[in-house]
Design a protein around this motif. Structure first.
Motif, PDB file in Angstrom:
ATOM      1  N   VAL A   1       0.813  -1.219   0.000  1.00 49.01           N
ATOM      2  CA  VAL A   1       0.000   0.000   0.000  1.00 49.01           C
ATOM      3  C   VAL A   1       0.848   1.271   0.000  1.00 49.01           C
ATOM      4  O   VAL A   1       0.306   2.372  -0.146  1.00 49.01           O
ATOM      5  N   LEU A   2       2.170   1.153   0.161  1.00 50.50           N
ATOM      6  CA  LEU A   2       3.038   2.322   0.113  1.00 50.50           C
ATOM      7  C   LEU A   2       3.344   2.712  -1.332  1.00 50.50           C
ATOM      8  O   LEU A   2       3.549   1.850  -2.198  1.00 50.50           O
ATOM      9  N   ARG A   3       3.409   4.007  -1.580  1.00 50.91           N
ATOM     10  CA  ARG A   3       3.792   4.494  -2.909  1.00 50.91           C
ATOM     11  C   ARG A   3       5.281   4.263  -3.151  1.00 50.91           C
ATOM     12  O   ARG A   3       6.070   4.188  -2.212  1.00 50.91           O
ATOM     13  N   PRO A   4       5.693   4.187  -4.404  1.00 52.64           N
ATOM     14  CA  PRO A   4       7.132   4.178  -4.694  1.00 52.64           C
ATOM     15  C   PRO A   4       7.785   5.424  -4.087  1.00 52.64           C
ATOM     16  O   PRO A   4       7.314   6.541  -4.296  1.00 52.64           O
ATOM     17  N   GLY A   5       8.809   5.213  -3.310  1.00 50.71           N
ATOM     18  CA  GLY A   5       9.467   6.331  -2.625  1.00 50.71           C
ATOM     19  C   GLY A   5       8.793   6.716  -1.325  1.00 50.71           C
ATOM     20  O   GLY A   5       9.223   7.673  -0.673  1.00 50.71           O
ATOM     21  N   GLY A   6       7.752   5.965  -0.912  1.00 48.20           N
ATOM     22  CA  GLY A   6       7.048   6.274   0.332  1.00 48.20           C
ATOM     23  C   GLY A   6       7.847   5.890   1.571  1.00 48.20           C
ATOM     24  O   GLY A   6       8.848   5.160   1.485  1.00 48.20           O
ATOM     25  N   TYR A   7       7.373   6.349   2.736  1.00 46.16           N
ATOM     26  CA  TYR A   7       8.112   6.170   3.992  1.00 46.16           C
ATOM     27  C   TYR A   7       7.331   5.310   4.985  1.00 46.16           C
ATOM     28  O   TYR A   7       6.103   5.427   5.094  1.00 46.16           O
ATOM     29  N   TRP A   8       8.085   4.459   5.706  1.00 44.19           N
ATOM     30  CA  TRP A   8       7.515   3.746   6.850  1.00 44.19           C
ATOM     31  C   TRP A   8       8.172   4.279   8.110  1.00 44.19           C
ATOM     32  O   TRP A   8       9.401   4.289   8.220  1.00 44.19           O
ATOM     33  N   ILE A   9       7.344   4.735   9.061  1.00 42.90           N
ATOM     34  CA  ILE A   9       7.828   5.349  10.299  1.00 42.90           C
ATOM     35  C   ILE A   9       7.439   4.464  11.470  1.00 42.90           C
ATOM     36  O   ILE A   9       6.263   4.127  11.645  1.00 42.90           O
ATOM     37  N   LEU A  10       8.407   4.102  12.276  1.00 45.30           N
ATOM     38  CA  LEU A  10       8.184   3.236  13.436  1.00 45.30           C
ATOM     39  C   LEU A  10       8.728   3.915  14.683  1.00 45.30           C
ATOM     40  O   LEU A  10       9.872   4.381  14.704  1.00 45.30           O
ATOM     41  N   SER A  11       7.888   3.997  15.701  1.00 44.23           N
ATOM     42  CA  SER A  11       8.356   4.492  17.003  1.00 44.23           C
ATOM     43  C   SER A  11       7.867   3.547  18.087  1.00 44.23           C
ATOM     44  O   SER A  11       6.804   2.933  17.953  1.00 44.23           O
ATOM     45  N   GLY A  12       8.634   3.453  19.141  1.00 47.84           N
ATOM     46  CA  GLY A  12       8.290   2.502  20.198  1.00 47.84           C
ATOM     47  C   GLY A  12       9.042   1.206  20.020  1.00 47.84           C
ATOM     48  O   GLY A  12       9.888   1.068  19.123  1.00 47.84           O
ATOM     49  N   PRO A  13       8.733   0.219  20.867  1.00 48.99           N
ATOM     50  CA  PRO A  13       9.481  -1.041  20.814  1.00 48.99           C
ATOM     51  C   PRO A  13       9.528  -1.618  19.410  1.00 48.99           C
ATOM     52  O   PRO A  13       8.517  -1.610  18.709  1.00 48.99           O
ATOM     53  N   PRO A  14      10.718  -2.066  18.949  1.00 48.07           N
ATOM     54  CA  PRO A  14      11.973  -2.162  19.712  1.00 48.07           C
ATOM     55  C   PRO A  14      12.934  -0.989  19.485  1.00 48.07           C
ATOM     56  O   PRO A  14      14.116  -1.076  19.864  1.00 48.07           O
ATOM     57  N   ILE A  15      12.483   0.079  18.820  1.00 46.87           N
ATOM     58  CA  ILE A  15      13.381   1.180  18.492  1.00 46.87           C
ATOM     59  C   ILE A  15      13.898   1.839  19.776  1.00 46.87           C
ATOM     60  O   ILE A  15      13.124   2.162  20.680  1.00 46.87           O
ATOM     61  N   ASN A  16      15.248   2.011  19.825  1.00 47.47           N
ATOM     62  CA  ASN A  16      15.921   2.608  20.984  1.00 47.47           C
ATOM     63  C   ASN A  16      15.776   1.730  22.233  1.00 47.47           C
ATOM     64  O   ASN A  16      15.687   2.225  23.351  1.00 47.47           O
ATOM     65  N   TRP A  17      15.774   0.426  21.999  1.00 49.87           N
ATOM     66  CA  TRP A  17      15.605  -0.491  23.129  1.00 49.87           C
ATOM     67  C   TRP A  17      16.768  -0.409  24.119  1.00 49.87           C
ATOM     68  O   TRP A  17      16.594  -0.694  25.317  1.00 49.87           O
TER      69      TRP A  17
END
Length: 621
Positions: free
Chosen positions: A300-316
Motif C-alpha cells: 500500500v506504500l507508494r514508490p518512494g514512500g516512507y515507513w515510520i516506526l516508534s516505540g518497541p523495539p526502536i531505541n531499546w
C-alpha cells in the motif's frame, strides 16, 4: 383584389348537406358540455375543486426549489389511496454501538491465532438486524471542526475506560459532560504536534510531496488529527478491542478512521496508495510470519514512500527497562524488522532516539537484480495488486509497474504532482491507460460535472452549504472522487467508497488525487461505528445493487452510520427513488424528490433526505 373572395367548400354544398353539418356541430357541443359538467361534479366530492383549478397561476417564476410531486406519475391509483407507510422499529438500547461485522460475541467463534477473530465476520442474511440503531440518551450534535479535534460530548461516547488506562499518556481526559483530547499518545507524551515536528526533521512534510498517510493501531487518532493542519490526510485504523471506543473517539473528533486489523487478509486499500505508513507502539509483530505484515505495508506504500516506526523495539538500549522486556528479546525483534526491511529493498534513512524511518524504492530495477542473492521474497504473480476485499495476505512482494529506463530514481507507475496540484492533475493510472474505458477527457469532464453538481446540491441542502455544519462525509459510490474534489475547500473530509461490484476499480485513482477511501460491498455492513457520518452521498447505488441484496438492508445500514440530523442525497432513476422513499418514510427520515441539475426531462432525479433527531429513552424509562 379588394373585392376578391376566397372560395368556400361550404358554399358549394346543398342546403340539405348544410343542415346535416349544423346538426352534427350542435350534437358534439352538447356532448362536450355534458362531459365537462360530470367531471366537475365528480371532482367536487373530494377531488380537485374548480376553485383550485382557476387559482393556479398561468406563468411560473424563476425556479426556487427542485422539488416536484412525482408520486402521482409513478404509482397506480390503488397505491396512492391504499398504501400505508411501514414503520421500521427501533432496536434496543443495548445495540447503540452495534458494529455488525465486528461483533464481539460473534468474533469469539473464530481463531484467536494472528487475531483472525478481530477481522470482519459479518452476520448471515438471517442474522441481520432489521431495526434502527438508537443514539444513546442525551446524544448531541458533535462540536464543529476544528474545536472537535480537542473536545467531544461524553453522552455521545459514554466510555471512560481510556481515561483511566491511558491517564499518564495524555490520550483523553474526562471533565464534567465532555472528553478533552490533549493530543498525547503512548510515544508522544509531549503531544502529537511536537512528535510530528520531530518526524518533519527527518523527512519533508511541507512541500506537498506527502499527502496521504495510514496510521496502523491509531489509538484515538491524534497523529492523524494533527497532520490535518499540514494538509496531510490520514486513514487511521485499529481493531475493536480492549481499548474500548478508540476508533469511535477518532470519528467523534472529526478524524478519518475505520475499524481494521492486520491479521490474515489485505487491508481494504489499493496498491501504491499512501505516501507514509506510521506505527507508534502499535503492537503489530512486524518481523514475524516471514514479514507478512511489512509486505502488506509495502503493497500500500507508494514508490518512494516512507515507513515510520516508534516505540518497541526502536531505541531499546535505553528503554528496555520501562518496556518490561529483556534486552535479548528486543534486540531480536529489531533484527527481524531490519532483515525484512532489507528484503523488501527498503532503505533505512534515519534512526533518532525513539524514531526510525525507512524508504521504499521508487522502482524495482535493482531489487529484481538482487532478488536471489539477498534471499528476498518472490514477486507475486497470481493476485492483482489492487484487489483487497477479503483477499488473503501473501508472503510475496507486490511488483511495481515496469519503468522504461534504468534510472534508479524513475518512479514506477508515474510521478505524482505535489499537493494541491495533485487533486486535479491527471492521475497516472488514467494517463497510462491502465483503467479500461476511462480517458483523460473523461477525467476532466467528470471533475467539471461534479463541480456543477455540488454547487447545485448546496442550493437546496442549506446544511451542506453552511461552513462547518458537516465534517465527516461518505460517498458510497465515488468513481473518480469528483464529489470529494468539489468539496476540497470546505472544512470536511470524505470517505470515498468504491464498491467491489463496480465495473472498474477506480480507488487507486482516488488516492492518486490525494484523497482517501476504501472498498466496500454494500450488501454488508461497513467497518465503522454507528453515527460515523454527518452526510451520505449515494450516486446510483441502488441501481448497482438492484438484484444483489435488499434495498431496505442498505438503507438500514445508512441509518446506522448516519448521525441524528444528518443529511443524505441519493441520485438514481426516478422509479428507484420512489421505492427508496417509501422505505425512508418509515425510518423517521424526511425526504423530497427533486429534479436533475439539467432539468425535469432527465429520468435521473435527486432525493434529499434528513434523519430526524431521536435517541434511546432515558435510563429510568
Amino acid at each position: 383584389m379588394a373585392n376578391y373572395r376566397w372560395p368556400s367548400k361550404l358554399s358549394k354544398l346543398s342546403p340539405r348537406a348544410k343542415q346535416t353539418n349544423l346538426y352534427g356541430v350542435i350534437i358534439v357541443t352538447i356532448l362536450c358540455a355534458a362531459s365537462y359538467s360530470v367531471g366537475i361534479w365528480k371532482n367536487s366530492r373530494g377531488g380537485i375543486s374548480r376553485a383550485s383549478l382557476t387559482s393556479l397561476p398561468c406563468t411560473f417564476p424563476n425556479i426556487t426549489s427542485p422539488i416536484l410531486p412525482f408520486t402521482p406519475r409513478h404509482t397506480s391509483p390503488s397505491e396512492t389511496t391504499t398504501a400505508r407507510v411501514v414503520q421500521i422499529p427501533s432496536c434496543g438500547v443495548e445495540f447503540s454501538e452495534y458494529t455488525p461485522c465486528e461483533s464481539v460475541s460473534r468474533s469469539l467463534s473464530f481463531p484467536r491465532d494472528r487475531l483472525i477473530y478481530r477481522e470482519r465476520h459479518c452476520p448471515s442474511k438471517d442474522e441481520i438486524l432489521r431495526c434502527r440503531i438508537p443514539a444513546p440518551y442525551g446524544y448531541s450534535v458533535p462540536f464543529r471542526w476544528p474545536e472537535s479535534r480537542d473536545v467531544a460530548w461524553f453522552a455521545n461516547v459514554p466510555h471512560t475506560e481510556l481515561t483511566v488506562e491511558k491517564k499518564n499518556q495524555n490520550w483523553v481526559r474526562y471533565e464534567k459532560d465532555r472528553f478533552l483530547f490533549p493530543g498525547g499518545g503512548t510515544m508522544f507524551p509531549r503531544g502529537a504536534d511536537a512528535y510530528i515536528g520531530e518526524i518533519g526533521r527527518l523527512i519533508n512534510l511541507k512541500d506537498g510531496s506527502v499527502r496521504t498517510a495510514i496510521d496502523t493501531g491509531c489509538g484515538v487518532a491524534s497523529f492523524g488529527a494533527f497532520l490535518m493542519s499540514r494538509n496531510i490526510v490520514t486513514m487511521s485504523f485499529a481493531p475493536r478491542d480492549t481499548h474500548e471506543a478508540q476508533v469511535q473517539f477518532a470519528l467523534e473528533r472529526g478524524v478519518p478512521a475505520i475499524l481494521g486489523v492486520l491479521a490474515s487478509i489485505r487491508l481494504p486499500f489499493p496498491a501504491r496508495a499512501f505516501d507514509i505508513a506510521h506505527c507508534s507502539r502499535c503492537l503489530i509483530p512486524w518481523g514475524q510470519y516471514n514479514g507478512t505484515y511489512l509486505i502488506e505495508v509495502d503493497r500500500v506504500l507508494r514508490p518512494g514512500g516512507y515507513w515510520i516506526l516508534s516505540g518497541p523495539p526502536i531505541n531499546w538500549q535505553r528503554q528496555w527497562r520501562g518496556w518490561e522486556r529483556t534486552k535479548d528479546d528486543l534486540n531480536s525483534e529489531q533484527s527481524q524488522i531490519e532483515r525484512v526491511a532489507r528484503s523488501l529493498c527498503w532503505k533505512k534513512l534515519a534512526q533518532r532516539e525513539d524514531l526510525a524511518v525507512w524508504q521504499k524504492p521508487t522502482n524495482h530495477i535493482h531489487c529484481k537484480r538482487n532478488l536471489i542473492a539477498l534471499r528476498r521474497p518472490p514477486f507475486c504473480h497470481r493476485t492483482q495488486p489492487d484487489h483487497a476485499w477479503y483477499t488473503k495476505l501473501e508472503q510475496c512482494l507486490t511488483p511495481l509497474p515496469e519503468v522504461t529506463g534504468t534510472e534508479i530514481k524513475e518512479v514506477a507507475g508515474g510521478k505524482l504532482a505535489r499537493w494541491p496540484e495533485r487533486l486535479n492533475a491527471v492521475p497516472p493510472r488514467i494517463k497510462s491507460g491502465s483503467l479500461q474505458g476511462i480517458t483523460v477527457d473523461d477525467f476532466v469532464s467528470n471533475t467539471e460535472t461534479w463541480q456543477t453538481r455540488v454547487s447545485y446540491y448546496k442550493i437546496f441542502d442549506q446544511q451542506l452549504a453552511e461552513t462547518g455544519r458537516y465534517r465527516n462525509l461518505l460517498d458510497m459510490n465515488a468513481y473518480l472522487g469528483g464529489f470529494a474534489s468539489a468539496l476540497v475547500d470546505d472544512p470536511v473530509w470524505v470517505m470515498n467508497v468504491v464498491p467491489v461490484e463496480a465495473s472498474v476499480n477506480t480507488l487507486g485513482v482516488i488516492y492518486e488525487r490525494g484523497l482517501i477511501g476504501t472498498y466496500q460491498n454494500w450488501c454488508e455492513a461497513m467497518s465503522t461505528y454507528p453515527r460515523t457520518y454527518d452526510f451520505i452521498h449515494a450516486d446510483s447505488v441502488f441501481s448497482l445493487y438492484k438484484h444483489r441484496c435488499d434495498m431496505e438492508d442498505i438503507l438500514l445500514e445508512m441509518d446506522r452510520i448516519l448521525r441524528p440530523k444528518g443529511s443524505v442525497i441519493i441520485r438514481d432513476d426516478i422509479d428507484v427513488l420512489t421505492k427508496v422513499k417509501k422505505v425512508t418514510d418509515g425510518m423517521q427520515w424526511e425526504g423530497r424528490i427533486g429534479d436533475h441539475e439539467k432539468g425535469p426531462l432527465e429520468r435521473e432525479k435527486i432525493l434529499f433526505l434528513v434523519k430526524e433527531y431521536w435517541t434511546a429513552p432515558a435510563p429510568d424509562q
